[in-house]
Each structure stands twice: as C-alpha cells, then as structure tokens.
Design an enzyme around this catalytic site. Structure first.
Site, mmCIF file in Angstrom:
data_model
loop_
_atom_site.group_PDB
_atom_site.id
_atom_site.type_symbol
_atom_site.label_atom_id
_atom_site.label_comp_id
_atom_site.label_asym_id
_atom_site.label_seq_id
_atom_site.Cartn_x
_atom_site.Cartn_y
_atom_site.Cartn_z
ATOM 1 N N CYS A 125 31.950 -20.415 17.218
ATOM 2 C CA CYS A 125 31.173 -19.509 18.078
ATOM 3 C C CYS A 125 31.991 -18.813 19.163
ATOM 4 O O CYS A 125 32.091 -17.590 19.181
ATOM 5 C CB CYS A 125 30.034 -20.274 18.729
ATOM 6 S SG CYS A 125 28.914 -21.002 17.537
HETATM 7 N N1 LIG Z 1 28.260 -24.183 13.717
HETATM 8 C C1 LIG Z 1 27.729 -24.040 14.910
HETATM 9 O O1 LIG Z 1 27.900 -24.885 15.771
HETATM 10 C C2 LIG Z 1 26.874 -22.833 15.253
HETATM 11 C C3 LIG Z 1 26.185 -22.847 16.487
HETATM 12 C C4 LIG Z 1 25.382 -21.769 16.814
HETATM 13 C C5 LIG Z 1 25.262 -20.690 15.927
HETATM 14 N N2 LIG Z 1 25.942 -20.706 14.735
HETATM 15 C C6 LIG Z 1 25.747 -19.555 13.842
HETATM 16 O O2 LIG Z 1 24.993 -19.949 12.711
HETATM 17 C C7 LIG Z 1 25.426 -19.223 11.560
HETATM 18 C C8 LIG Z 1 25.824 -20.192 10.472
HETATM 19 O O3 LIG Z 1 26.912 -20.956 10.939
HETATM 20 P P1 LIG Z 1 27.360 -22.316 10.249
HETATM 21 O O4 LIG Z 1 28.296 -22.957 11.201
HETATM 22 O O5 LIG Z 1 26.182 -23.077 9.766
HETATM 23 O O6 LIG Z 1 28.165 -21.735 8.986
HETATM 24 P P2 LIG Z 1 28.690 -22.566 7.722
HETATM 25 O O7 LIG Z 1 29.835 -21.815 7.189
HETATM 26 O O8 LIG Z 1 28.831 -24.003 8.069
HETATM 27 O O9 LIG Z 1 27.475 -22.489 6.693
HETATM 28 C C9 LIG Z 1 27.030 -21.302 6.126
HETATM 29 C C10 LIG Z 1 26.465 -21.618 4.744
HETATM 30 O O10 LIG Z 1 25.928 -20.397 4.221
HETATM 31 C C11 LIG Z 1 26.224 -20.368 2.830
HETATM 32 N N3 LIG Z 1 26.090 -18.987 2.379
HETATM 33 C C12 LIG Z 1 26.923 -17.944 2.579
HETATM 34 N N4 LIG Z 1 26.414 -16.831 2.026
HETATM 35 C C13 LIG Z 1 25.241 -17.166 1.471
HETATM 36 C C14 LIG Z 1 24.246 -16.481 0.761
HETATM 37 N N5 LIG Z 1 24.362 -15.186 0.485
HETATM 38 N N6 LIG Z 1 23.177 -17.166 0.325
HETATM 39 C C15 LIG Z 1 23.055 -18.490 0.567
HETATM 40 N N7 LIG Z 1 23.954 -19.208 1.237
HETATM 41 C C16 LIG Z 1 25.031 -18.561 1.682
HETATM 42 C C17 LIG Z 1 27.621 -20.948 2.756
HETATM 43 O O11 LIG Z 1 27.919 -21.389 1.438
HETATM 44 C C18 LIG Z 1 27.522 -22.101 3.758
HETATM 45 O O12 LIG Z 1 27.062 -23.281 3.146
HETATM 46 C C19 LIG Z 1 26.574 -18.331 12.017
HETATM 47 O O13 LIG Z 1 26.079 -17.074 12.340
HETATM 48 C C20 LIG Z 1 27.034 -19.029 13.272
HETATM 49 O O14 LIG Z 1 27.599 -18.111 14.176
HETATM 50 C C21 LIG Z 1 26.732 -21.760 14.383
#
Ligand SMILES: NC(=O)c1ccc[n+]([C@@H]2O[C@H](COP(=O)([O-])OP(=O)(O)OC[C@H]3O[C@@H](n4cnc5c(N)ncnc54)[C@H](O)[C@@H]3O)[C@@H](O)[C@H]2O)c1
Length: 451
Positions: free
Chosen positions: A289
């Site tokens: 983030c």
């Molecule tokens: N990790 C954190 O601590 C955190 C905190 C706040 C916000 N976020 C936000 O949340 C969002 C997700 O982050 P994350 O850390 O969970 O990412 P991540 O990479 O851990 O997980 C994303 C998942 O989405 C899947 N994916 C990608 N394209 C896809 C599609 N077209 N259809 C279905 N699945 C698909 C991937 O295979 C993966 O499993 C981002 O925008 C991030 O900025 C993350």
C-alpha cells in the site's frame, strides 16, 4: 432505507442481507479477499470466492491455506459452512453481492495499472443482473468507480441493466459502490470488526445496501456521499502514513549526524496526549500500500494540472533509504578497515515489516541487490522465507541461512525486526551489528551501529 427510493429488487436484496441469505461473491482471493470471504462465511453468509489463479482455487478446495496468517483450520471451517472457490465467472449471476479485491499495482513507469480491475469488471459485467450489488474494494484513484467500473458494467451487461443513479430510473438496475479495505497486516491490536468501514455508493440505494452488507461484519459503517469521496479517503489515509514516515526518515538522517537518538526523541514526543502520533524510521517503505497508493493520486492530479508535491518529496526520501542503509554498512565496515567488496553480510529479516510473510516492495530486497552490486557476499535469514526466488523486480536466488554462526559474518544487518529474534544473543555472537529498526534498544554494545 428510504422506502420511496426502494425498488422491489433492492428491497429483496436488503431482506436477503438482513437474514444472511444473500450469496456473496468475492473476486480476488489474496491478502484482502480471502480474509473477507472467511469473515462473511463466519457470519453465516453463503460465500463463493473467484480467482484466476487456479493453484489458489485448488489449494482452497483441499482446505489448505496459502497465507501464513490465515490458518487452514479457518478455511476448513468456512468450507464446512459452504465456502467454495472457483474460476468460473458465469456463477456471478447467482450472487447477490459481488466484492472486488483484485490488485492495483503501478506499472513500470510508476503509473496506475488498472488492468486487473478492468479485466475483472469486463469478465463479470456480462453476467450481472438487476438487483445485484457490486462493490469495488481495491485501492485506486478517485474516479475509478464512476469512470471505469460503471461504464464497463453498462456497456457489457447482457441484460442491458443500467447502474442505479440518484434520480434515475430504478428498474432493471445494478447497484455499485466503493468501499476501501483498511487491513493492517500483522496488527492484532484492533479486531477486524472494530475497524470502521467506509462506503460510498453511486446512488443512495447502493450506499444503503453496501452499508447493510458491511454492518453484518463491522461494528461501525461510515457512509460518505459518493464513491469518489470513499476512494479519496483511502488515499488520504495512506498518504498521511507515507508523508509522516518520510518526515521521521529524514529526521533520522539529521539525528544520526548530530549524534541524537531519534527513537528516544520519538518516544518522548509520543508522551504528548494530543496533536502527535508517532511514526518510526526504517530501511525504506514496503508492502502493497504505502509505497504505491500515493502515486495513484499524484498521477490523477496531473489530469487536473496539479502537482502533489508532498507525495513526490516523501517518495524521494523514502526511496533513498535503502541506499542510506548500504552506505551505513560501508562506513561501518570501513571503520574496521574492511571494504564492502568481499565482505560477508548477513541480512536479518526480509519481509517488509515484522512478523508477516509478505515480501512485496520490501526494502530488504533492494538492500541485498545494492550490497551484491558492490561485491558483498550476502546471506539472509527470515523465519517466513526459506528461499528468495525470482520476484517481480529481483531474481536473488538465495536460501535462508542458519543463525548459529553469526560470528562468521563481517556484519549482521537487521532490516526487519521479527519478534522471534533474540537480539541480545545476536549482538553477543556477531562481530558488527547494523540496526535499521532500533531492534537492539537497551543493548549497550560498541558492536551495534544504529542506522
Ligand atoms: N494487502 C493489504 O494489506 C491491503 C490493504 C488495504 C488495501 N489493499 C488493496 O486491496 C487490493 C487487493 O490487494 P491484495 O493484497 O489482496 O492483493 P493480492 O495480490 O494478495 O490478491 C489479489 C488476488 O486477485 C486475484 N486476481 C487478479 N486478477 C483477477 C481477476 N481478473 N479475477 C479474479 N481474481 C483475480 C489474484 O490471483 C490474487 O489472488 C489492492 O487494491 C490493494 O491495494 C491491500
């Protein structure tokens, strides 16, 4: 809900949410999506997870986990309550509410890469039907929901549904909202349910439906007037962290020159009961983030002929920190008449922050790369990573080394202060310790250099 606004499909969705019968589709089962899916399952909702990563779908189908802090027992419990995972988007039509949690990284030019959000919405749009709620949770620039999600939904929807707008027709409508994720990995001091959830719908019915949905999981839901406000709220939160971390990182550089202990200063300042929140310096920013999200806003600001100077300056300071650490290693070795070239350096902790299994954007990777470029023989230890393989930026090909021969290294560099380390023992064994986190606080030894 204001009954005059409510259509039959919206009322029916509201009823289904209230009696936990609404089917929840979570798209993107990563660090955000998987825990959210489990939370809905825990509350008794039927949950279907969608992911394009077949390995993740198979792992979940076997009742296993791929995220350290999500134990497999939680997956198995959710599965016993009906939780399943799939890659089949046609099943989206069976859902009542769909929550999108896919990645929003930066591209190689450090510009927002919305390809995951775009392709997700393109994939689900044909299957959406009237009366469904779609919520975007991925962090993004203000305007994404209105400018990207809504047009794709309306353009590609086979049932020719429209997205519900205030004052617009309510029949044959899909409800769309944005609600930012506020997870803080590794932080167990606040229960997930106690973190208020912000929601902003494209219209007031969407806001109300999203509010009701999240009220099943969170003790407090904060509604805002539009998705843009919700999108900007999330960015403000992360920019606030990014800028304040840059401030203490810069202060640390000055304090090191002046011979002042910056951590003691911060601790003393933190005793002020109002108007001050402590942030701590470190080896550089990491995680999904803070190093990324602010640049979503500075990119968007350009469209308005506006420069976000705080974000750019903070980015500059934070990005320079790994280089500062490597310079400090060089200076400390130099004091013992050793060059970096040919020195054996042990890096302790490679995840981007303590006690988590997340390497994304970790400054440790940059530090290892920089030390190697200067000819150091680098080893590492991290309880969460048996191997450092090929990643998005680096291909380090390193295996976790044991901790029992720290005296063999010219320098031990603490990059991530995991709680499992015995810092007294590390200092006792090592010849020289460089500490980027103040992990050795309270240990007075001439071997320790804080940097
Ligand atoms: N990790 C954190 O601590 C955190 C905190 C706040 C916000 N976020 C936000 O949340 C969002 C997700 O982050 P994350 O850390 O969970 O990412 P991540 O990479 O851990 O997980 C994303 C998942 O989405 C899947 N994916 C990608 N394209 C896809 C599609 N077209 N259809 C279905 N699945 C698909 C991937 O295979 C993966 O499993 C981002 O925008 C991030 O900025 C993350």
């Amino acid at each position: 809900m204001t009954t005059s606004l409510v259509t039959v499909p919206a009322q029916s969705l509201l009823d289904r949410i209230q009696c936990r019968k609404s089917k929840i589709g979570i798209i993107g089962l990563g660090y955000v999506g998987l825990p959210l899916a489990l939370l809905f399952a825990e509350e008794g909702f039927p949950v279907l997870g969608f992911d394009i990563d077949e390995k993740k779908v198979q792992t979940l189908d076997k009742g296993e986990s791929y995220i350290y802090r999500v134990p497999k027992t939680e997956i198995q419990l959710a599965r016993s309550r009906g939780f399943k995972a799939t890659g089949d988007y046609a099943l989206v039509s069976e859902m009542d509410a769909i929550v999108i949690c896919v990645p929003t990284p930066l591209d190689e030019h450090r510009q927002p890469d919305l390809s995951y959000v775009r392709s997700t919405v393109e994939s689900i749009a044909p299957y959406l039907r009237s009366g469904q709620l779609v919520v975007l949770e991925s962090t993004t620039y203000p305007g994404t929901t209105d400018e990207l999600v809504v047009p794709i939904v309306e353009h590609l929807n086979r049932a020719e549904c429209r997205v519900a707008r205030n004052g617009g027709p309510q029949a044959n409508s899909i409800f769309v909202a944005f609600s930012p994720e506020r997870e803080d990995p590794g932080n167990d001091s606040v229960a997930r349910r106690d973190v208020p959830k912000v929601v902003g719908g494209v219209d007031s019915v969407a806001t109300e439906l999203a509010r009701e949905l999240y009220a099943a999981l969170f003790h407090r839901v904060v509604t805002v007037s539009t998705p843009v406000v919700a999108e900007m709220t999330k960015l403000l939160e992360n920019i606030y962290r990014c800028v304040n971390i840059a401030l203490v990182n810069e202060l640390k550089l000055l304090c090191l020159r002046m011979g002042i202990d910056v951590w003691e200063v911060i601790d003393a300042a933190a005793t002020k009961p109002f108007g001050f929140q402590p942030f701590y310096p470190g080896p550089g920013l990491g995680g999904r983030c803070i190093p990324i999200d602010p640049f979503y806003l500075s990119w968007k600001a350009q469209q308005w002929d506006f420069q976000m100077r705080f974000i750019e300056l903070a980015g500059e300071i934070n990005t320079a920190m790994p280089r500062h650490v490597v310079e400090a290693v060089g200076a400390a070795l130099n004091n013992g008449n050793k060059p970096i070239k040919g020195s054996r350096v042990m890096v302790l902790g490679v995840s981007y922050k303590k006690d988590i299994d997340d390497l994304r954007e970790s400054p440790a990777l940059t530090i290892i790369e920089l030390l190697r470029a200067q000819g150091a023989a680098v080893s590492y230890h991290d309880p969460f990573f048996p191997v450092l393989d090929k990643g998005r930026k680096y291909n380090l090909q390193l295996w976790c080394s044991p901790l029992d021969n720290l005296g063999d290294y010219d320098c031990v560099l603490i990059v991530t202060d995991h709680s499992s380390y015995d810092y007294g023992e590390i200092v006792r064994q090592a010849r020289l310790v460089l500490d980027t986190r103040n992990a050795t606080r309270g240990i007075n030894s001439p071997k320790v250099v804080r940097c």
